[in-house]
Design an enzyme around this catalytic site. Structure first.
Site, PDB file in Angstrom:
ATOM      1  N   GLY A  57      -0.431  -2.520   3.861  1.00 20.24           N
ATOM      2  CA  GLY A  57      -1.325  -2.553   2.709  1.00 20.24           C
ATOM      3  C   GLY A  57      -0.563  -2.488   1.409  1.00 20.24           C
ATOM      4  N   GLY A  59      -0.926  -1.852  -3.087  1.00 23.79           N
ATOM      5  CA  GLY A  59      -1.689  -1.369  -4.229  1.00 23.79           C
ATOM      6  C   GLY A  59      -0.989  -1.755  -5.510  1.00 23.79           C
ATOM      7  N   SER A  60      -1.430  -1.200  -6.626  1.00 28.49           N
ATOM      8  CA  SER A  60      -0.858  -1.550  -7.927  1.00 28.49           C
ATOM      9  C   SER A  60       0.601  -1.148  -8.047  1.00 28.49           C
ATOM     10  CB  SER A  60      -1.663  -0.873  -9.045  1.00 28.49           C
ATOM     11  OG  SER A  60      -3.003  -1.284  -9.003  1.00 28.49           O
ATOM     12  N   VAL A  64       2.445   0.154   1.707  1.00 26.16           N
ATOM     13  CA  VAL A  64       2.621   0.880   2.962  1.00 26.16           C
ATOM     14  C   VAL A  64       3.112  -0.104   4.017  1.00 26.16           C
ATOM     15  CG1 VAL A  64       1.492   2.170   4.817  1.00 26.16           C
ATOM     16  CG2 VAL A  64       0.889   2.622   2.446  1.00 26.16           C
ATOM     17  N   LYS A  79       5.199   4.866   3.047  1.00 26.32           N
ATOM     18  CA  LYS A  79       4.587   4.564   1.752  1.00 26.32           C
ATOM     19  C   LYS A  79       5.699   4.495   0.714  1.00 26.32           C
ATOM     20  CE  LYS A  79       0.933   6.201  -1.393  1.00 26.32           C
ATOM     21  NZ  LYS A  79      -0.092   7.244  -1.600  1.00 26.32           N
ATOM     22  N   ASP A 173     -10.682  14.155  -2.482  1.00 28.78           N
ATOM     23  CA  ASP A 173     -10.950  12.720  -2.306  1.00 28.78           C
ATOM     24  C   ASP A 173     -11.326  12.439  -0.845  1.00 28.78           C
ATOM     25  OD1 ASP A 173     -11.270  10.104  -3.095  1.00 28.78           O
ATOM     26  OD2 ASP A 173      -9.151   9.572  -2.859  1.00 28.78           O
TER      27      ASP A 173
END
Length: 353
Positions: A57, A59-60, A64, A79, A173
């Site tokens: 995966g 992200g910004s 990962v 990560k 979260d």
């Protein structure tokens, strides 16, 4: 004539040696270029016995990747966080908190973190690889979760969060995307990016938080209204949303409109007629999705009849069997308000947990 033949032979030998030498130099140069072209990340991780594989995966400012840990002889997830791309608040406030929580975690229902590595440009978090994806993907695939299985997973969620709360740490979260399932379908809480340690006073009172983070659909009313909140009770609310989502296959509140959402969360939650669940299940959900003044804490939650029944039942019987959901991880969950910065950093280049 013989001398001429000998001279020609010597010349040919010299040419051959020069050619072989040049070929060898070219091969060495090509090898050096290939080494330079290899990502620096791979070299750093391989020196720690970690062989990087495919991307799970993006992200910004993080990615990962799947990897194999030669030393532990097991598959892991890594990560990788870019210091250049991540914002200041995340690097100096939330990431240190996340790492502090991960160092503390040692529980079967929390994701295990094996190693933290820091360089001048990146952070590497080497953690347990969980092969059956997250709870949200499973719910999407199967429409909803049978009550008995939901009870098993909810009590496992309870155990993981209770472990954190007992150590004065809130997750902040909790949502279906952050609840992962291992090869035996044991639930594990992940993503401690918003976790926070809050010390309780001798009187038992808790310092209220003013950092507004997490996901709207799982956020408690007090948080949505922008007022200071008890982080431990906000975790309980999010747990209630998770249980509702499991057994009914949908979120209890519509998060597409913020004003509408604030109004909804201040009213009594409505339960659909299908799928069927026992009468005790909505009752425990109502205890969690209540106003903060009357919302149960984790200790009182454990005294609920439905909870006790599910907790006892989970100790026996086979684990649930589901086909593994197809999952693409997302990492863009960082949303935070302003508050004081926490000046914490890793003390070592590499630290085994």
């Amino acid at each position: 004539m013989k001398d001429d033949e000998d001279n020609n032979t010597e010349d040919e030998k010299k040419k051959k040696l020069i050619k072989e030498s040049r070929t060898e130099e070219t091969n060495r140069a090509d090898s050096s270029v290939r080494k330079l072209k290899r990502p620096l990340n791979d070299n750093i991780l391989e020196s720690q016995g970690i062989i990087i594989g495919k991307t799970l995966g993006k992200g910004s400012f993080a990615v990962v990747k799947c990897a194999y840990d030669v030393n532990r002889k097991t598959k892991v997830a890594v990560k990788i966080i870019s210091k250049k791309e991540a914002n200041y608040e995340y690097l100096n406030k939330f990431l240190p908190r996340e790492m502090d929580t991960m160092r503390m975690c040692n529980h079967p229902n929390l994701i295990s973190v094996y190693q933290l590595i820091e360089t001048t440009s990146r952070h590497f978090i080497v953690m347990e690889f969980v092969q059956n994806g997250d709870l949200l993907e499973l719910i999407k695939q199967h429409k909803h979760v049978e009550e008995a299985i939901a009870g098993r997973w909810f009590t496992q969620l309870y155990d993981g969060i209770a472990y954190l709360h007992d150590r004065n740490t809130a997750h902040r979260d909790i949502k279906c995307e952050n609840l992962l399932l291992d090869q035996h379908f044991i639930l594990k809480v992940s993503d401690f990016g918003f976790s926070k340690q809050v010390l309780k006073a001798k009187s038992g009172t808790v310092a209220l938080s003013e950092t507004y983070c997490g996901s709207y659909a799982y956020a408690a009313p007090e948080l949505l209204k922008g007022i200071a909140y008890n982080v431990f009770l906000s975790d309980v609310w999010s747990m209630g949303v998770v249980l509702y989502t499991m057994v009914y296959g949908l979120l209890p509140f519509d998060d597409s409109d913020h004003k509408k959402l604030v109004k909804q969360v201040q009213s009594t939650v409505k339960f659909p007629s299908t799928p069927f669940v026992s009468s005790r299940c909505p009752k425990i959900i109502l205890k969690m999705l209540a106003k903060h003044k009357v919302r149960v804490n984790l200790k009182k939650l454990a005294q609920d009849e439905w909870f006790k029944e599910q907790y006892e039942r989970r100790e026996s019987g086979p684990p649930p069997e589901f086909p593994s959901p197809i999952k693409q991880m997302t990492l863009d969950s960082f949303v935070a308000g302003s508050s004081k910065m926490q000046d914490t950093h890793l003390e070592a280049e590499s630290c085994d947990l």
